[in-house]
Design a protein around this motif. Structure first.
Motif, short mmCIF file in Angstrom:
data_model
loop_
_atom_site.label_atom_id
_atom_site.label_comp_id
_atom_site.label_asym_id
_atom_site.label_seq_id
_atom_site.Cartn_x
_atom_site.Cartn_y
_atom_site.Cartn_z
N ILE A 70 0.84 -1.20 0.00
CA ILE A 70 0.00 0.00 0.00
C ILE A 70 0.87 1.25 0.00
O ILE A 70 0.65 2.19 -0.78
N LEU A 71 1.88 1.27 0.86
CA LEU A 71 2.75 2.45 0.94
C LEU A 71 3.54 2.65 -0.36
O LEU A 71 3.70 3.77 -0.83
N ASN A 72 4.03 1.56 -0.94
CA ASN A 72 4.79 1.66 -2.18
C ASN A 72 3.94 2.08 -3.37
O ASN A 72 4.47 2.56 -4.37
N SER A 73 2.64 1.91 -3.27
CA SER A 73 1.76 2.34 -4.36
C SER A 73 1.48 3.84 -4.30
O SER A 73 0.94 4.41 -5.24
N ASN A 74 1.88 4.48 -3.20
CA ASN A 74 1.70 5.92 -3.06
C ASN A 74 2.97 6.61 -3.55
O ASN A 74 4.02 6.49 -2.93
N PRO A 75 2.88 7.38 -4.66
CA PRO A 75 4.09 8.00 -5.23
C PRO A 75 4.79 8.99 -4.30
O PRO A 75 5.98 9.22 -4.43
N GLN A 76 4.08 9.56 -3.35
CA GLN A 76 4.70 10.51 -2.44
C GLN A 76 5.66 9.85 -1.46
O GLN A 76 6.59 10.48 -0.97
N ILE A 77 5.43 8.59 -1.15
CA ILE A 77 6.28 7.92 -0.16
C ILE A 77 6.94 6.66 -0.69
O ILE A 77 7.68 6.00 0.04
N SER A 78 6.71 6.35 -1.93
CA SER A 78 7.26 5.13 -2.51
C SER A 78 8.78 5.16 -2.55
O SER A 78 9.40 6.20 -2.72
N GLN A 79 9.40 3.99 -2.40
CA GLN A 79 10.85 3.86 -2.51
C GLN A 79 11.29 4.12 -3.95
O GLN A 79 12.45 4.39 -4.20
N LYS A 80 10.38 4.00 -4.88
CA LYS A 80 10.70 4.17 -6.29
C LYS A 80 10.89 5.62 -6.68
O LYS A 80 11.40 5.92 -7.73
#
Length: 81
Positions: A70-80
């Motif tokens: 869920i967190l990685n799907s959020n662009p504001q907090i994603s590791q990507k």
């Protein structure tokens, strides 16, 4: 801050690392902080926790994996990003 490659080129034996740590020397340059994992404890409403458990069981994941997804799907907090 130096990049990971530069940090990885610096190495210490476990004994040298322990000695630096014990004498309160700065050891940050020897750590790979970009890939560090931390443990986090959060308080959630009971109903939200139950919903996370239910979804994670349906998706055959543990709650931690689900929250990371869920967190990685959020662009504001994603590791990507």
């Amino acid at each position: 801050m130096k990049n990971t490659t530069e940090k990885m080129n610096k190495s210490l034996s476990a004994l040298e690392f322990d000695q630096k740590f014990e004498s309160n020397e700065d050891i940050v340059e020897f750590l790979d902080l970009e890939n560090a994992i931390v443990s986090l404890r959060i308080k959630l409403p009971f109903t939200m926790h139950k919903k996370l458990e239910s979804i994670s069981q349906k998706e055959d994941k543990n709650v931690n994996e689900l929250i990371l997804e869920i967190l990685n799907s959020n662009p504001q907090i994603s590791q990507k990003s």
